[in-house]
Design a protein around this motif. Sequence first.
Motif, PDB file in Angstrom:
ATOM      1  N   LEU A  39       0.819  -1.211   0.000  1.00 53.33           N
ATOM      2  CA  LEU A  39       0.000   0.000   0.000  1.00 53.33           C
ATOM      3  C   LEU A  39       0.858   1.270   0.000  1.00 53.33           C
ATOM      4  O   LEU A  39       0.623   2.163  -0.823  1.00 53.33           O
ATOM      5  CB  LEU A  39      -0.942  -0.020   1.208  1.00 53.33           C
ATOM      6  CG  LEU A  39      -2.102   0.963   1.148  1.00 53.33           C
ATOM      7  CD1 LEU A  39      -3.052   0.603   0.031  1.00 53.33           C
ATOM      8  CD2 LEU A  39      -2.855   0.981   2.469  1.00 53.33           C
ATOM      9  N   PRO A  40       1.841   1.362   0.886  1.00 53.44           N
ATOM     10  CA  PRO A  40       2.682   2.561   0.846  1.00 53.44           C
ATOM     11  C   PRO A  40       3.326   2.782  -0.505  1.00 53.44           C
ATOM     12  O   PRO A  40       3.447   3.938  -0.959  1.00 53.44           O
ATOM     13  CB  PRO A  40       3.754   2.281   1.906  1.00 53.44           C
ATOM     14  CG  PRO A  40       3.212   1.235   2.748  1.00 53.44           C
ATOM     15  CD  PRO A  40       2.220   0.468   1.971  1.00 53.44           C
ATOM     16  N   ILE A  68       0.820   4.446  -2.740  1.00 49.75           N
ATOM     17  CA  ILE A  68       0.626   5.826  -2.314  1.00 49.75           C
ATOM     18  C   ILE A  68       1.832   6.668  -2.706  1.00 49.75           C
ATOM     19  O   ILE A  68       1.697   7.797  -3.193  1.00 49.75           O
ATOM     20  CB  ILE A  68       0.419   5.900  -0.789  1.00 49.75           C
ATOM     21  CG1 ILE A  68      -0.765   5.035  -0.364  1.00 49.75           C
ATOM     22  CG2 ILE A  68       0.197   7.325  -0.347  1.00 49.75           C
ATOM     23  CD1 ILE A  68      -2.070   5.479  -0.902  1.00 49.75           C
ATOM     24  N   PHE A  69       3.003   6.105  -2.532  1.00 50.36           N
ATOM     25  CA  PHE A  69       4.213   6.845  -2.889  1.00 50.36           C
ATOM     26  C   PHE A  69       4.250   7.170  -4.371  1.00 50.36           C
ATOM     27  O   PHE A  69       4.665   8.253  -4.770  1.00 50.36           O
ATOM     28  CB  PHE A  69       5.466   6.054  -2.498  1.00 50.36           C
ATOM     29  CG  PHE A  69       6.011   6.473  -1.175  1.00 50.36           C
ATOM     30  CD1 PHE A  69       6.410   7.777  -0.961  1.00 50.36           C
ATOM     31  CD2 PHE A  69       6.094   5.574  -0.125  1.00 50.36           C
ATOM     32  CE1 PHE A  69       6.900   8.182   0.271  1.00 50.36           C
ATOM     33  CE2 PHE A  69       6.581   5.971   1.107  1.00 50.36           C
ATOM     34  CZ  PHE A  69       6.983   7.275   1.308  1.00 50.36           C
ATOM     35  N   LEU A  93       1.660   7.638  -6.313  1.00 49.89           N
ATOM     36  CA  LEU A  93       0.745   8.760  -6.481  1.00 49.89           C
ATOM     37  C   LEU A  93       1.408  10.050  -6.000  1.00 49.89           C
ATOM     38  O   LEU A  93       1.323  11.087  -6.657  1.00 49.89           O
ATOM     39  CB  LEU A  93      -0.529   8.521  -5.666  1.00 49.89           C
ATOM     40  CG  LEU A  93      -1.595   7.645  -6.289  1.00 49.89           C
ATOM     41  CD1 LEU A  93      -2.695   7.391  -5.301  1.00 49.89           C
ATOM     42  CD2 LEU A  93      -2.162   8.361  -7.509  1.00 49.89           C
ATOM     43  N   LEU A  94       2.049   9.938  -4.855  1.00 44.48           N
ATOM     44  CA  LEU A  94       2.694  11.094  -4.262  1.00 44.48           C
ATOM     45  C   LEU A  94       3.718  11.693  -5.213  1.00 44.48           C
ATOM     46  O   LEU A  94       3.720  12.896  -5.466  1.00 44.48           O
ATOM     47  CB  LEU A  94       3.374  10.669  -2.963  1.00 44.48           C
ATOM     48  CG  LEU A  94       4.203  11.720  -2.241  1.00 44.48           C
ATOM     49  CD1 LEU A  94       3.316  12.860  -1.806  1.00 44.48           C
ATOM     50  CD2 LEU A  94       4.888  11.118  -1.042  1.00 44.48           C
ATOM     51  N   PHE A 104       2.066  13.540  -8.098  1.00 42.64           N
ATOM     52  CA  PHE A 104       1.563  14.879  -7.791  1.00 42.64           C
ATOM     53  C   PHE A 104       2.694  15.855  -7.481  1.00 42.64           C
ATOM     54  O   PHE A 104       2.594  17.040  -7.775  1.00 42.64           O
ATOM     55  CB  PHE A 104       0.564  14.819  -6.636  1.00 42.64           C
ATOM     56  CG  PHE A 104      -0.800  14.454  -7.113  1.00 42.64           C
ATOM     57  CD1 PHE A 104      -1.589  15.393  -7.753  1.00 42.64           C
ATOM     58  CD2 PHE A 104      -1.283  13.166  -6.973  1.00 42.64           C
ATOM     59  CE1 PHE A 104      -2.834  15.048  -8.224  1.00 42.64           C
ATOM     60  CE2 PHE A 104      -2.526  12.820  -7.451  1.00 42.64           C
ATOM     61  CZ  PHE A 104      -3.304  13.757  -8.076  1.00 42.64           C
ATOM     62  N   MET A 105       3.795  15.319  -6.890  1.00 39.33           N
ATOM     63  CA  MET A 105       4.922  16.203  -6.620  1.00 39.33           C
ATOM     64  C   MET A 105       5.498  16.754  -7.910  1.00 39.33           C
ATOM     65  O   MET A 105       5.883  17.914  -7.991  1.00 39.33           O
ATOM     66  CB  MET A 105       6.013  15.448  -5.857  1.00 39.33           C
ATOM     67  CG  MET A 105       5.790  15.434  -4.372  1.00 39.33           C
ATOM     68  SD  MET A 105       6.993  14.432  -3.544  1.00 39.33           S
ATOM     69  CE  MET A 105       8.404  15.481  -3.601  1.00 39.33           C
ATOM     70  N   THR A 159       4.880  -1.454   8.741  1.00 35.61           N
ATOM     71  CA  THR A 159       4.799  -0.424   7.698  1.00 35.61           C
ATOM     72  C   THR A 159       3.440   0.253   7.628  1.00 35.61           C
ATOM     73  O   THR A 159       3.205   1.063   6.747  1.00 35.61           O
ATOM     74  CB  THR A 159       5.087  -1.033   6.325  1.00 35.61           C
ATOM     75  OG1 THR A 159       4.281  -2.200   6.173  1.00 35.61           O
ATOM     76  CG2 THR A 159       6.552  -1.375   6.172  1.00 35.61           C
ATOM     77  N   PHE A 217       3.468   3.923   7.767  1.00 40.96           N
ATOM     78  CA  PHE A 217       4.147   4.436   6.589  1.00 40.96           C
ATOM     79  C   PHE A 217       3.141   4.980   5.580  1.00 40.96           C
ATOM     80  O   PHE A 217       3.291   6.069   5.040  1.00 40.96           O
ATOM     81  CB  PHE A 217       4.910   3.274   5.966  1.00 40.96           C
ATOM     82  CG  PHE A 217       6.283   3.629   5.529  1.00 40.96           C
ATOM     83  CD1 PHE A 217       7.094   4.439   6.310  1.00 40.96           C
ATOM     84  CD2 PHE A 217       6.788   3.135   4.337  1.00 40.96           C
ATOM     85  CE1 PHE A 217       8.364   4.747   5.910  1.00 40.96           C
ATOM     86  CE2 PHE A 217       8.056   3.453   3.933  1.00 40.96           C
ATOM     87  CZ  PHE A 217       8.842   4.256   4.721  1.00 40.96           C
ATOM     88  N   ALA A 218       2.113   4.157   5.355  1.00 37.66           N
ATOM     89  CA  ALA A 218       1.069   4.538   4.414  1.00 37.66           C
ATOM     90  C   ALA A 218       0.375   5.811   4.868  1.00 37.66           C
ATOM     91  O   ALA A 218       0.066   6.678   4.058  1.00 37.66           O
ATOM     92  CB  ALA A 218       0.062   3.411   4.270  1.00 37.66           C
ATOM     93  N   ALA A 247       2.525   8.782   4.115  1.00 33.88           N
ATOM     94  CA  ALA A 247       2.495   9.042   2.678  1.00 33.88           C
ATOM     95  C   ALA A 247       1.173   9.681   2.274  1.00 33.88           C
ATOM     96  O   ALA A 247       1.133  10.595   1.457  1.00 33.88           O
ATOM     97  CB  ALA A 247       2.719   7.746   1.914  1.00 33.88           C
ATOM     98  N   VAL A 286       1.178  13.416   3.111  1.00 34.60           N
ATOM     99  CA  VAL A 286       1.946  14.205   2.151  1.00 34.60           C
ATOM    100  C   VAL A 286       1.206  14.277   0.819  1.00 34.60           C
ATOM    101  O   VAL A 286       1.158  15.310   0.163  1.00 34.60           O
ATOM    102  CB  VAL A 286       3.350  13.605   1.976  1.00 34.60           C
ATOM    103  CG1 VAL A 286       4.203  14.491   1.094  1.00 34.60           C
ATOM    104  CG2 VAL A 286       4.020  13.430   3.320  1.00 34.60           C
ATOM    105  N   LEU A 287       0.611  13.155   0.438  1.00 33.31           N
ATOM    106  CA  LEU A 287      -0.149  13.101  -0.810  1.00 33.31           C
ATOM    107  C   LEU A 287      -1.269  14.116  -0.796  1.00 33.31           C
ATOM    108  O   LEU A 287      -1.462  14.867  -1.758  1.00 33.31           O
ATOM    109  CB  LEU A 287      -0.719  11.694  -0.994  1.00 33.31           C
ATOM    110  CG  LEU A 287      -1.646  11.504  -2.176  1.00 33.31           C
ATOM    111  CD1 LEU A 287      -0.905  11.712  -3.469  1.00 33.31           C
ATOM    112  CD2 LEU A 287      -2.271  10.129  -2.148  1.00 33.31           C
ATOM    113  N   PHE A 324      -0.067  17.616  -1.341  1.00 32.47           N
ATOM    114  CA  PHE A 324       0.243  17.957  -2.726  1.00 32.47           C
ATOM    115  C   PHE A 324      -1.011  18.032  -3.584  1.00 32.47           C
ATOM    116  O   PHE A 324      -1.089  18.821  -4.510  1.00 32.47           O
ATOM    117  CB  PHE A 324       1.240  16.959  -3.310  1.00 32.47           C
ATOM    118  CG  PHE A 324       2.645  17.313  -2.962  1.00 32.47           C
ATOM    119  CD1 PHE A 324       3.303  18.327  -3.620  1.00 32.47           C
ATOM    120  CD2 PHE A 324       3.306  16.656  -1.951  1.00 32.47           C
ATOM    121  CE1 PHE A 324       4.592  18.675  -3.288  1.00 32.47           C
ATOM    122  CE2 PHE A 324       4.595  16.988  -1.609  1.00 32.47           C
ATOM    123  CZ  PHE A 324       5.236  18.006  -2.275  1.00 32.47           C
ATOM    124  N   ALA A 359      -1.801  21.299  -5.651  1.00 30.17           N
ATOM    125  CA  ALA A 359      -1.770  21.162  -7.108  1.00 30.17           C
ATOM    126  C   ALA A 359      -3.040  21.739  -7.701  1.00 30.17           C
ATOM    127  O   ALA A 359      -3.914  21.015  -8.128  1.00 30.17           O
ATOM    128  CB  ALA A 359      -1.607  19.709  -7.512  1.00 30.17           C
TER     129      ALA A 359
END
Lengths: 151, 181
Positions: free
Chosen positions: A19-20, A23-24, A26-27, A30-31, B18, B21-22, B25, B28-29, B32, B36
């Motif tokens: 999952l992370p 998400i990363f 996607l992150l 967008f970054m 983890t 962790f999600a 993320a 931060v998502l 943005f 955006a």
Amino acid sequence: MKFIKKKSGNRPEISTASLPDIIFMLLFFFMVVTVMREQELMVNVSVPQATEVEKLENKSLVDHIYIGEPMPKYQNYYGRSARVQLNNQISEVDDIAAFVYACNNSKTELDRSRAIASLRVDKKVTMGIVSDVKTALRKSGRLKVNYSSVR
Amino acid sequence: MRNKQRGSRRQQKSQFNTSSFADIAFLVLIFFLVTASKTPEQGIKAKLPPYNCDIGCHFGIKERNILRVNLDEKGQLFINKKNIPITRLRKISKEFIINPNRVEALSEKPDRAIVYFYYKKETPYNEYLTTMNEVIGAYHEIWEEVAFERFGYHYKHLNQNEKRSIWNNFPKIITEVEFPN
């Protein structure tokens, strides 16, 4: 090799470890897509409404000129009447020639003829200053303009 | 049995938690996502006349080919010294440009029609732009109609050559006169 059906009672849990990663991804997307506003607005601008608006496709061809009343925190210094903002500072109309020159210098020969000056002008501004800016633009040869507005 | 238990314990130890962790993320998502703001720049495009060519560029234009749009200090609209609501401007300018009934007072041909814009120093920018918007809208409507007549398509689906042929017959000529006395 034997294929033995596992008993359904002993089902493993779905692993959320990936999952992370999703998400990363996607992150990062967008970054990359996000364009931080490179200019700090020092004047109040709320553009007027219009129906015949067109989109400006190529961002690199557009140079912005902001016109409006200075923000409250700058009013002590710059007063309350409408001012022109070029790049990151409140400027005089006479500075537009230098501004256009600098913008032209950073463009290729071909792009110079296609460059557009986008006038982001506040609704409440009167035509006096707008017309001064337009005359300055005409003097410096930047004839394509865009009156920024919303639908 | 013992061996198996040990094995599972070791596995538990080596697993890294983890799940938070999600969450990080995600935070931060979302940041943005909010920043955006993908609103593309849009507005009314215009071409200014060259500096050394003011109103003198248009010499010898017949009076009937000129539509004089006046904006006074308060942003009120006058055509031929008559106060006109802005909602009627589009129709008036369309009629002036096309002149379907060949009226003496309106333009001879669409390609000879010129719109003169008069405004004062004190005219609000908002009114100026909405008025400009109506005149440009009149041209856009004409182009749309002509495109349908000639090519059977919407104007926006035409290619550059087809568009140019329309512009040749229905050129958008808007001149501005600042601060007339």
